[in-house]
Each structure stands twice: as C-alpha cells, then as structure tokens.
Scaffold this motif. Structure first.
Motif, mmCIF file in Angstrom:
data_model
loop_
_atom_site.group_PDB
_atom_site.id
_atom_site.type_symbol
_atom_site.label_atom_id
_atom_site.label_comp_id
_atom_site.label_asym_id
_atom_site.label_seq_id
_atom_site.Cartn_x
_atom_site.Cartn_y
_atom_site.Cartn_z
ATOM 1 N N ASP A 28 33.264 20.431 26.932
ATOM 2 C CA ASP A 28 34.311 20.554 25.901
ATOM 3 C C ASP A 28 35.483 21.423 26.346
ATOM 4 O O ASP A 28 35.999 22.232 25.584
ATOM 5 C CB ASP A 28 33.724 21.076 24.593
ATOM 6 C CG ASP A 28 32.896 20.023 23.877
ATOM 7 O OD1 ASP A 28 33.364 18.881 23.759
ATOM 8 O OD2 ASP A 28 31.762 20.343 23.453
ATOM 9 N N PHE A 149 28.999 25.027 21.016
ATOM 10 C CA PHE A 149 30.067 25.503 20.147
ATOM 11 C C PHE A 149 29.634 25.337 18.695
ATOM 12 O O PHE A 149 29.107 24.282 18.312
ATOM 13 C CB PHE A 149 31.363 24.724 20.396
ATOM 14 C CG PHE A 149 31.999 25.033 21.723
ATOM 15 C CD1 PHE A 149 32.633 26.248 21.939
ATOM 16 C CD2 PHE A 149 31.957 24.122 22.756
ATOM 17 C CE1 PHE A 149 33.200 26.546 23.164
ATOM 18 C CE2 PHE A 149 32.542 24.399 23.988
ATOM 19 C CZ PHE A 149 33.169 25.618 24.187
ATOM 20 N N GLU A 150 29.851 26.364 17.900
ATOM 21 C CA GLU A 150 29.491 26.313 16.488
ATOM 22 C C GLU A 150 30.123 25.101 15.803
ATOM 23 O O GLU A 150 29.496 24.453 14.968
ATOM 24 C CB GLU A 150 29.937 27.606 15.799
ATOM 25 C CG GLU A 150 29.624 27.665 14.331
ATOM 26 C CD GLU A 150 30.066 28.969 13.711
ATOM 27 O OE1 GLU A 150 29.347 29.452 12.827
ATOM 28 O OE2 GLU A 150 31.116 29.510 14.104
ATOM 29 N N GLN A 151 31.341 24.768 16.170
ATOM 30 C CA GLN A 151 32.055 23.662 15.534
ATOM 31 C C GLN A 151 31.572 22.288 15.999
ATOM 32 O O GLN A 151 31.926 21.286 15.384
ATOM 33 C CB GLN A 151 33.557 23.786 15.789
ATOM 34 C CG GLN A 151 34.167 24.980 15.082
ATOM 35 C CD GLN A 151 35.651 25.116 15.387
ATOM 36 O OE1 GLN A 151 36.170 24.500 16.318
ATOM 37 N NE2 GLN A 151 36.338 25.926 14.615
ATOM 38 N N ASN A 152 30.770 22.223 17.046
ATOM 39 C CA ASN A 152 30.230 20.944 17.513
ATOM 40 C C ASN A 152 28.983 20.644 16.671
ATOM 41 O O ASN A 152 27.848 20.786 17.117
ATOM 42 C CB ASN A 152 29.909 21.001 19.008
ATOM 43 C CG ASN A 152 29.512 19.658 19.566
ATOM 44 O OD1 ASN A 152 29.201 18.722 18.831
ATOM 45 N ND2 ASN A 152 29.502 19.565 20.879
ATOM 46 N N GLU A 153 29.215 20.245 15.443
ATOM 47 C CA GLU A 153 28.142 20.122 14.459
ATOM 48 C C GLU A 153 27.092 19.082 14.836
ATOM 49 O O GLU A 153 25.905 19.283 14.609
ATOM 50 C CB GLU A 153 28.726 19.833 13.081
ATOM 51 C CG GLU A 153 29.532 20.998 12.540
ATOM 52 C CD GLU A 153 30.191 20.698 11.215
ATOM 53 O OE1 GLU A 153 29.869 19.659 10.590
ATOM 54 O OE2 GLU A 153 31.040 21.502 10.797
ATOM 55 N N ARG A 156 24.885 20.582 17.555
ATOM 56 C CA ARG A 156 24.109 21.689 16.978
ATOM 57 C C ARG A 156 22.967 21.178 16.106
ATOM 58 O O ARG A 156 21.836 21.671 16.193
ATOM 59 C CB ARG A 156 25.040 22.603 16.181
ATOM 60 C CG ARG A 156 24.454 23.987 15.965
ATOM 61 C CD ARG A 156 25.411 24.919 15.277
ATOM 62 N NE ARG A 156 25.385 24.638 13.857
ATOM 63 C CZ ARG A 156 26.454 24.413 13.109
ATOM 64 N NH1 ARG A 156 27.655 24.444 13.623
ATOM 65 N NH2 ARG A 156 26.341 24.171 11.823
ATOM 66 N N HIS A 179 38.205 22.989 23.758
ATOM 67 C CA HIS A 179 38.347 22.101 22.612
ATOM 68 C C HIS A 179 38.054 22.745 21.267
ATOM 69 O O HIS A 179 38.385 22.180 20.233
ATOM 70 C CB HIS A 179 37.426 20.882 22.758
ATOM 71 C CG HIS A 179 37.698 20.073 23.986
ATOM 72 N ND1 HIS A 179 36.913 19.024 24.371
ATOM 73 C CD2 HIS A 179 38.667 20.156 24.932
ATOM 74 C CE1 HIS A 179 37.377 18.495 25.488
ATOM 75 N NE2 HIS A 179 38.434 19.173 25.847
ATOM 76 N N TYR A 180 37.387 23.881 21.251
ATOM 77 C CA TYR A 180 36.982 24.507 19.999
ATOM 78 C C TYR A 180 37.482 25.940 19.928
ATOM 79 O O TYR A 180 37.826 26.546 20.941
ATOM 80 C CB TYR A 180 35.447 24.527 19.873
ATOM 81 C CG TYR A 180 34.835 23.152 19.760
ATOM 82 C CD1 TYR A 180 34.930 22.410 18.588
ATOM 83 C CD2 TYR A 180 34.152 22.592 20.836
ATOM 84 C CE1 TYR A 180 34.369 21.157 18.484
ATOM 85 C CE2 TYR A 180 33.579 21.324 20.738
ATOM 86 C CZ TYR A 180 33.691 20.613 19.558
ATOM 87 O OH TYR A 180 33.137 19.373 19.458
ATOM 88 N N ASP A 181 37.473 26.475 18.703
ATOM 89 C CA ASP A 181 37.660 27.913 18.517
ATOM 90 C C ASP A 181 36.453 28.399 17.721
ATOM 91 O O ASP A 181 35.449 27.701 17.648
ATOM 92 C CB ASP A 181 39.005 28.218 17.834
ATOM 93 C CG ASP A 181 39.185 27.482 16.509
ATOM 94 O OD1 ASP A 181 38.180 27.051 15.914
ATOM 95 O OD2 ASP A 181 40.327 27.346 16.062
ATOM 96 N N GLY A 182 36.507 29.569 17.163
ATOM 97 C CA GLY A 182 35.346 30.084 16.446
ATOM 98 C C GLY A 182 34.363 30.722 17.406
ATOM 99 O O GLY A 182 34.753 31.448 18.314
ATOM 100 N N ALA A 184 30.795 30.577 20.035
ATOM 101 C CA ALA A 184 29.829 29.866 20.871
ATOM 102 C C ALA A 184 28.466 30.456 20.523
ATOM 103 O O ALA A 184 28.345 31.667 20.307
ATOM 104 C CB ALA A 184 30.139 30.066 22.349
#
Length: 191
Positions: A28, A149-153, A156, A179-182, A184
C-alpha cells in the motif's frame, strides 16, 4: 468458495518481476517509498523491487516467497520469514519508523500477501495464511505476526477472522506515496 485450481510453489529467481508487482500491491505504498529512495535517477521503482528480490540470503529475497498459480499463471504471493528483532537497531527514517516499532520478536513475520484482483475472494489469501502458520510451526516459532493499516478494513477483518489480535499500534507518518493515514496495527496470532 475456495478456488481448488490454485496451486502453491516456492518462488524462483525468474519470478522476481511478478513478486515486485505483487509486493507493491501488498505494501500500500510503503514499497514504492523504499524503492523510490533506492532508485537511480529515472529508474522505475518496480525495477528496484525486482533487483531486491533477486538477492539471496536476505529477508527480502525470492527465497522467502511463495507463489499461487492458476493454470500455470501467477495470481498471488506470500512473503514471510522468521523475525528476530535487534533492540539496538533503530530506524531513523520517519516514514519507516512506525513499521519498525511494530515488529514482533521471535515471530514468523507475514511481510506481504497480495493477489491480483481477478483472484481475490476465492480463499487463496486464507490458504496463504495457513501456509505461513505451518511454516512457523515447522521452524519452532509459536506465533505469526503482520502489520496492517487500520483503514484497510477488508484485510483487517480477514486477519481477525483467522485469529489475529491487535497487540500494538503506531501512527503512520504521512507521505504522498503511502495509501493510508491513521494508524498501522501489529497483529499477532499465537500458534
């Protein structure tokens, strides 16, 4: 429904181009960041990735990769290896530091799992995870680990369904290639 046509095999050096493409998907943006840092002026980062995976006796080597194929064509890959953390080693690159802080000592680290879009949803990812767990046991390791990544639901949820639990998290250092923020997340499964 699992795709019974998928077969799995150890990667060979001639697979390194496809491994780089799949690792680029799995990371990502992290691989793009690393490979861009290592690229010569005008060099395609995927070429850097291919070269890195052609190396032997290093963590990021084709020797630590397994490919899934359908009808003889690669559709996915797993990069995984035993991980032993050196507490004296400190990552100074602020983009990479969060991931280094999330490494789980004495674990079988699932560094990357990726499938081309047409092969997703057929159970191949779950089969890769089972292969990694079997490899961990064969090496005498009692846990597997991965960073997501937390946002990669979607990813996850898959890992949690397979028994992985969050044990730590770190904020992602923002970079245009990531690709993400927030946050890991470090997920670990006891075997």
């Amino acid at each position: 429904m699992p795709d019974s046509r998928a077969s799995f095999r150890p990667a060979v050096v001639s697979d390194c181009g496809i491994i780089a493409r799949l690792y680029q998907i799995s990371s990502d943006g992290v691989a793009d960041y690393i490979w861009t840092q290592l690229a010569a002026p005008g060099e395609d980062p995927l070429e850097v990735g291919r070269r890195r995976y052609e190396r032997e006796n290093t963590l990021f080597s084709y020797q630590n990769c397994t490919l899934a194929e359908i009808d003889g064509k690669p559709v996915g890959m797993l990069v995984a290896f035993p991980l032993f953390v050196d507490p004296e080693e400190v990552e100074t690159d602020p983009v990479l530091a969060p991931y280094a802080k999330l490494e789980e000592d004495a674990s079988y680290y699932i560094c990357g799992v990726a499938l081309f879009p047409a092969a997703r949803g057929a159970g191949i990812g779950s089969r890769f995870m089972a292969l990694a767990e079997r490899s961990a046991r064969e090496r005498g390791l009692h846990k597997t680990s991965l960073i997501v990544f937390e946002q990669n639901e979607g990813a996850r949820r898959l890992y949690e369904r397979l028994g992985y639990r969050e044990v730590a998290r770190e904020p992602i250092y923002p970079h245009p290639l990531i690709h993400y923020d927030g946050d890991a997340l470090l997920l670990v499964k006891q075997l």
